[in-house]
Design a protein around this motif. Sequence first.
Motif, PDB file in Angstrom:
ATOM      1  N   VAL A  15     -27.726-112.629 -32.740  1.00 18.49           N
ATOM      2  CA  VAL A  15     -28.786-112.010 -33.550  1.00 18.49           C
ATOM      3  C   VAL A  15     -29.640-111.088 -32.693  1.00 18.49           C
ATOM      4  CG1 VAL A  15     -30.900-112.457 -34.847  1.00 18.49           C
ATOM      5  CG2 VAL A  15     -28.854-113.812 -35.300  1.00 18.49           C
ATOM      6  N   LEU A  16     -30.026-111.546 -31.514  1.00 17.15           N
ATOM      7  CA  LEU A  16     -30.863-110.730 -30.631  1.00 17.15           C
ATOM      8  C   LEU A  16     -30.158-109.430 -30.254  1.00 17.15           C
ATOM      9  CD1 LEU A  16     -32.312-113.493 -28.290  1.00 17.15           C
ATOM     10  CD2 LEU A  16     -33.672-111.886 -29.646  1.00 17.15           C
ATOM     11  N   ALA A  17     -28.883-109.521 -29.885  1.00 18.52           N
ATOM     12  CA  ALA A  17     -28.132-108.332 -29.489  1.00 18.52           C
ATOM     13  C   ALA A  17     -27.945-107.378 -30.656  1.00 18.52           C
ATOM     14  CB  ALA A  17     -26.776-108.742 -28.918  1.00 18.52           C
ATOM     15  N   ALA A  18     -27.572-107.924 -31.810  1.00 19.24           N
ATOM     16  CA  ALA A  18     -27.350-107.082 -32.992  1.00 19.24           C
ATOM     17  C   ALA A  18     -28.643-106.424 -33.447  1.00 19.24           C
ATOM     18  CB  ALA A  18     -26.752-107.916 -34.116  1.00 19.24           C
ATOM     19  N   LYS A  54     -24.829-101.328 -23.284  1.00 19.67           N
ATOM     20  CA  LYS A  54     -24.548-101.440 -21.855  1.00 19.67           C
ATOM     21  C   LYS A  54     -25.616-102.291 -21.174  1.00 19.67           C
ATOM     22  CE  LYS A  54     -23.707 -98.670 -17.688  1.00 19.67           C
ATOM     23  NZ  LYS A  54     -23.674 -97.279 -17.120  1.00 19.67           N
ATOM     24  N   ILE A  55     -25.168-103.314 -20.441  1.00 22.24           N
ATOM     25  CA  ILE A  55     -26.081-104.134 -19.646  1.00 22.24           C
ATOM     26  C   ILE A  55     -26.233-103.442 -18.299  1.00 22.24           C
ATOM     27  CG2 ILE A  55     -26.518-106.380 -18.617  1.00 22.24           C
ATOM     28  CD1 ILE A  55     -26.531-106.440 -21.650  1.00 22.24           C
ATOM     29  N   THR A  65     -29.181 -99.554 -23.971  1.00 20.64           N
ATOM     30  CA  THR A  65     -29.106-100.250 -22.688  1.00 20.64           C
ATOM     31  C   THR A  65     -30.037-101.458 -22.689  1.00 20.64           C
ATOM     32  OG1 THR A  65     -30.852 -98.889 -21.701  1.00 20.64           O
ATOM     33  CG2 THR A  65     -28.560 -98.123 -21.451  1.00 20.64           C
ATOM     34  N   ALA A  66     -29.656-102.471 -21.938  1.00 18.66           N
ATOM     35  CA  ALA A  66     -30.476-103.684 -21.855  1.00 18.66           C
ATOM     36  C   ALA A  66     -30.397-104.265 -20.451  1.00 18.66           C
ATOM     37  CB  ALA A  66     -30.009-104.721 -22.875  1.00 18.66           C
ATOM     38  N   GLU A 104     -25.497-111.044 -23.709  1.00 21.66           N
ATOM     39  CA  GLU A 104     -24.728-110.046 -22.961  1.00 21.66           C
ATOM     40  C   GLU A 104     -23.367-109.801 -23.595  1.00 21.66           C
ATOM     41  OE1 GLU A 104     -22.994-109.229 -18.441  1.00 21.66           O
ATOM     42  OE2 GLU A 104     -24.380-110.891 -18.813  1.00 21.66           O
ATOM     43  N   GLU A 105     -22.693-110.858 -23.982  1.00 22.65           N
ATOM     44  CA  GLU A 105     -21.368-110.731 -24.598  1.00 22.65           C
ATOM     45  C   GLU A 105     -21.426-109.915 -25.889  1.00 22.65           C
ATOM     46  OE1 GLU A 105     -17.811-113.593 -26.450  1.00 22.65           O
ATOM     47  OE2 GLU A 105     -19.572-114.483 -25.461  1.00 22.65           O
TER      48      GLU A 105
END
Length: 382
Positions: free
Chosen positions: A157-160, A199-200, A170-171, A190-191
Amino acid sequence: MMRKLLLLGLALSVFVAFAAPGMAAEKVIKIGYIGALTGDTAVWGQAGLNGMKLTAKKVNDAGGVLGSAIEVIGMDGKGKPEDSLNALSKLIDMGVIAVVGTNFSSCNIPMAPVATAKKIPLLATAASDPKVTVDETGKLLEYSFRIGFIDPFQGRVLAAFAIEKLGAKTAAILTDIGSDYSYGLSSYFEEEFRKLGGKIVASEQGRAGDNDYRAQLSKLKTVNPDVILVPWIDKDVALIAKQARELGIKAAFMGGDGWDNQDMITMAGAALEGGYYTSQPSFGREVTKPYYDEYVKTYNIKPETEALFGHDAVMWIVDALKRAGKADSVALKGALENTTGFEGLMGTMNIEKKTHNPVKPCSVMTIKGGKIVYVGDFMPKN
């Protein structure tokens, strides 16, 4: 006397609401609660216990369940595995039919095998590690359940949300290396962030209580990320955010449900302004307002999200007992794992039989004007 009992935040708290007319006062169904009732995270544990008490009284005033009153027995697990295990053993010896808590995965993971061996359903609240209900080999811990979402879902949820709603490309990540919760949430974020095309650009580590994170933050500043994930809890989040702003970092901060603490937000001042975090479906939604008002009236304090866990846990047990038709822990376990469409204040919940995890939405909160503001419920597209 009852009013005074309700207001006490004791390490050991026992509560039996007055029996309704026609219901034998001596007939009780005991439900235990384990939470941090003392210490740095007591604000959550006390809210969970208060929430259970408040809801138990409402159930008892309406006639109880299966002809019996509900008795809530709270014990202080102090947020520590050993203390939580001791509390669980004591509650089982006292004849509870189920135990609610804790909100710490590190406590529930060792508690789960004991609950299974003793055949007492254990309902974790915000404990979000997958191993709370399924062990490392993938075997279901038959008597362990949870009400909140798991870390993999929270990370997704956080990534999306970062990509779809914030437009982040970028993160950077700062992980508490001493916390399984922080490490797991970082990995899941990250995944998913990479999977969605992000991009991490940097990943640093620290440890809660270090007090100085400027070395790690200076490295993050050089890569100028759109967002920085800080999946920590309590005062360390506030300290990290303040030090980051002092260094001139302007990226939006993101975190998990460990941020769900108004005291921590207040401590951070303007440093967390505009940040986002995932939360179990919480206060701020219209359906929770009557319960919020009643809680404030009863305890003269604003409730934390754990109070909703306490409410939904009691009502879920009541619902399952009615379906089971008897006050028996084995029958209760069967009814709990066959839950579909349970309507709690935290949303509609189904239970996956293979994992005992709930299927329910995740709330996203933001920090605005130093206050926690509900953004909305969010589900990843994939």
